[in-house]
Design a protein around this motif. Structure first.
Motif, mmCIF file in Angstrom:
data_model
loop_
_atom_site.group_PDB
_atom_site.id
_atom_site.type_symbol
_atom_site.label_atom_id
_atom_site.label_comp_id
_atom_site.label_asym_id
_atom_site.label_seq_id
_atom_site.Cartn_x
_atom_site.Cartn_y
_atom_site.Cartn_z
ATOM 1 N N SER A 202 0.834 -1.204 0.000
ATOM 2 C CA SER A 202 0.000 0.000 0.000
ATOM 3 C C SER A 202 0.866 1.252 0.000
ATOM 4 O O SER A 202 0.480 2.296 -0.517
ATOM 5 N N ASP A 203 2.062 1.132 0.576
ATOM 6 C CA ASP A 203 3.018 2.234 0.590
ATOM 7 C C ASP A 203 4.427 1.668 0.395
ATOM 8 O O ASP A 203 4.658 0.481 0.585
ATOM 9 N N PRO A 204 5.378 2.508 -0.026
ATOM 10 C CA PRO A 204 6.746 2.030 -0.258
ATOM 11 C C PRO A 204 7.599 2.089 1.013
ATOM 12 O O PRO A 204 7.332 2.885 1.918
ATOM 13 N N ALA A 205 8.611 1.238 1.070
ATOM 14 C CA ALA A 205 9.558 1.231 2.181
ATOM 15 C C ALA A 205 10.957 1.009 1.615
ATOM 16 O O ALA A 205 11.222 -0.016 0.977
ATOM 17 N N VAL A 206 11.849 1.971 1.839
ATOM 18 C CA VAL A 206 13.219 1.859 1.334
ATOM 19 C C VAL A 206 14.007 0.895 2.206
ATOM 20 O O VAL A 206 14.070 1.058 3.428
ATOM 21 N N GLN A 207 14.598 -0.121 1.584
ATOM 22 C CA GLN A 207 15.476 -1.041 2.306
ATOM 23 C C GLN A 207 16.870 -0.425 2.441
ATOM 24 O O GLN A 207 17.463 -0.472 3.499
ATOM 25 N N PHE A 208 17.371 0.155 1.335
ATOM 26 C CA PHE A 208 18.596 0.950 1.383
ATOM 27 C C PHE A 208 18.665 1.808 0.110
ATOM 28 O O PHE A 208 18.092 1.459 -0.918
ATOM 29 N N TYR A 209 19.357 2.942 0.246
ATOM 30 C CA TYR A 209 19.451 3.905 -0.847
ATOM 31 C C TYR A 209 20.674 3.626 -1.726
ATOM 32 O O TYR A 209 21.504 2.757 -1.408
ATOM 33 N N PRO A 233 -3.744 -2.572 -0.272
ATOM 34 C CA PRO A 233 -3.620 -3.090 -1.636
ATOM 35 C C PRO A 233 -2.253 -2.763 -2.237
ATOM 36 O O PRO A 233 -1.402 -2.162 -1.561
ATOM 37 N N LEU A 234 -2.083 -3.105 -3.518
ATOM 38 C CA LEU A 234 -0.827 -2.876 -4.226
ATOM 39 C C LEU A 234 -0.916 -1.543 -4.972
ATOM 40 O O LEU A 234 -1.626 -1.429 -5.977
ATOM 41 N N ASN A 235 -0.201 -0.529 -4.501
ATOM 42 C CA ASN A 235 -0.227 0.800 -5.114
ATOM 43 C C ASN A 235 1.087 1.049 -5.859
ATOM 44 O O ASN A 235 2.013 1.680 -5.342
ATOM 45 N N THR A 236 1.160 0.529 -7.075
ATOM 46 C CA THR A 236 2.381 0.676 -7.866
ATOM 47 C C THR A 236 2.621 2.124 -8.256
ATOM 48 O O THR A 236 3.756 2.598 -8.283
ATOM 49 N N GLY A 237 1.544 2.851 -8.573
ATOM 50 C CA GLY A 237 1.696 4.259 -8.947
ATOM 51 C C GLY A 237 2.336 5.070 -7.841
ATOM 52 O O GLY A 237 3.250 5.870 -8.086
ATOM 53 N N GLY A 270 1.066 -8.515 -9.221
ATOM 54 C CA GLY A 270 -0.354 -8.204 -9.333
ATOM 55 C C GLY A 270 -0.613 -6.902 -10.059
ATOM 56 O O GLY A 270 0.307 -6.194 -10.475
ATOM 57 N N ARG A 271 -1.896 -6.569 -10.203
ATOM 58 C CA ARG A 271 -2.309 -5.329 -10.825
ATOM 59 C C ARG A 271 -2.272 -4.211 -9.793
ATOM 60 O O ARG A 271 -2.531 -4.431 -8.605
ATOM 61 N N SER A 272 -1.994 -3.000 -10.275
ATOM 62 C CA SER A 272 -1.944 -1.859 -9.376
ATOM 63 C C SER A 272 -3.344 -1.398 -9.011
ATOM 64 O O SER A 272 -4.245 -1.346 -9.853
ATOM 65 N N PHE A 273 -3.523 -1.031 -7.762
ATOM 66 C CA PHE A 273 -4.808 -0.525 -7.288
ATOM 67 C C PHE A 273 -4.982 0.944 -7.666
ATOM 68 O O PHE A 273 -6.107 1.428 -7.767
ATOM 69 N N ASP A 274 -3.852 1.662 -7.848
ATOM 70 C CA ASP A 274 -3.924 3.078 -8.233
ATOM 71 C C ASP A 274 -3.383 3.254 -9.651
ATOM 72 O O ASP A 274 -2.860 2.320 -10.263
ATOM 73 N N SER A 275 -3.495 4.465 -10.181
ATOM 74 C CA SER A 275 -3.073 4.746 -11.555
ATOM 75 C C SER A 275 -1.555 4.850 -11.649
ATOM 76 O O SER A 275 -0.908 5.486 -10.810
#
Length: 361
Positions: A202-209, A233-237, A270-275
């Motif tokens: 649903s949101d991104p999380a940086v493992q390392f930069y 959900p999966l928010n790829t956008g 999977g498919r993205s939930f957002d645009s």
């Protein structure tokens, strides 16, 4: 300066623009094919005239009309883009916005001003504070600095964006192993390649930069220790937008302003939930080459939209089949333009634009 360039073999190209209250193209990057023709035209240049000076408008003109493929720019081929601004006074408009857009576009800018110029403006225009010069020191310093700008290590900044949603829990170990194998092919220890890993649901999380680790062992150790994020959900956008704003940035270790190729490898189930339309377009505008790998739960059209290139969208049945596309991914990665370090301090392979004020320096 032009006399030192390799124009006859078309390694270098030169354009000249004059500006005052508006900008005027003297000749573009594709106008002349030989050094003799370029020098002949430069010798015959007459001051444009006009007032006041709008440096911002001049920079915008160069971005929109000179550093473009139909005017001879070879930026898409990985050729270094360099702009030299010669200014004889203060600008009546702000150069901040156009200068920032040129930097974002990967153009390296040197600013040379006379005593009538505004030092803060020259620094704002320059890609680097060290690229700001006064008239008296300009030519010798430029001749010294050009090789340093062009002779940077070959390499890429590679970001892995991994689907860490609830639906990929069982496939995550295979995803992690695949990333390890890819990292093992990169040149991290000599500083050529940099790596970042981001998980998202649903949101991104940086493992390392990109600038977190400087050795391959550190990167691999961190990848081996990755734990599945989870969530829905999966928010790829949203994840793509996050990468643009927080990962493909200088503060996070991206060397995009220096012309180092930027690569995104997306692995999703999977498919993205957002645009994804606007964020994907924004990454393309940054010059990021995106490779998308999806399973049968993904939308192939969505992956092609994200990459902008059908051949860069790859499908597998399950994450355990990722090793089967290793060779295909390596083939795509090999098409990414690599910066070459010359053996001698010779400046080659540039698209050069001189933006001149009509005030004589």
């Amino acid at each position: 300066m032009v006399a030192s360039f390799d124009l006859d073999q078309r390694k270098d190209k030169v354009a000249v623009v004059q500006y005052s209250n508006n900008a005027e193209l003297n000749f573009n990057l594709d106008t002349y094919k030989t050094k003799a023709d370029v020098l002949k035209h430069i010798t015959s240049l007459k001051p444009k005239g006009g007032r006041p000076q709008y440096i911002g408008a001049g920079l915008q003109f160069v971005k929109d009309n000179v550093f473009v493929p139909n005017a001879g720019s070879r930026q898409d081929e990985g050729v270094k883009q360099i702009l030299i601004v010669l200014a004889g006074g203060r600008s009546r408009d702000s150069p901040r916005g156009p200068a920032s857009m040129l930097k974002t576009a990967g153009v390296t800018t040197f600013a040379i001003g006379s005593r009538m110029s505004n030092s803060a403006e020259m620094e704002m225009i320059s890609s680097n504070p060290n690229f700001k010069y006064s008239k008296t020191m300009s030519i010798n310093m430029l001749k010294t600095l050009y090789p340093l700008v062009v002779r940077q290590p070959a390499g890429r900044d590679v970001v892995f964006l991994l689907d860490g949603s609830d639906a990929t829990r069982s496939g995550f170990p295979a995803m992690r192993d695949f990333v390890q194998k890819q990292v093992d092919t990169l040149s991290v220890d000599d500083g050529k390649d940099r790596v970042s890993v981001v998980q998202y649901s649903s949101d991104p999380a940086v493992q390392f930069y990109l600038n977190t680790y400087t050795t391959k062992r550190e990167v691999l150790d961190s990848v081996r220790g990755l734990r599945h994020k989870g969530g829905r959900p999966l928010n790829t956008g949203a994840a793509l937008r996050y990468l643009r704003d927080n990962v493909f940035t200088a503060s996070a270790g991206s060397r995009r302003p220096s012309g180092v190729p930027q690569v995104l490898i997306l692995i999703t189930g999977g498919r993205s939930f957002d645009s994804i339309d606007e964020p994907a377009s924004a990454l393309k505008q940054l010059g990021v080459l995106t490779i998308a790998i999806g399973t049968r739960g993904s939308d192939p059209r969505e992956l092609q939209t994200i990459t902008g290139e059908p051949s860069h969208a790859v499908s597998v049945s399950e994450f355990t089949d990722l090793p089967n596309v290793q060779e295909q991914l390596s083939s795509v990665m090999s098409t990414v333009p690599m910066r070459v370090t010359p053996l001698t301090p010779t400046v080659t392979g540039k698209n050069m634009t001189h933006l001149q004020s009509p005030v004589s320096l």
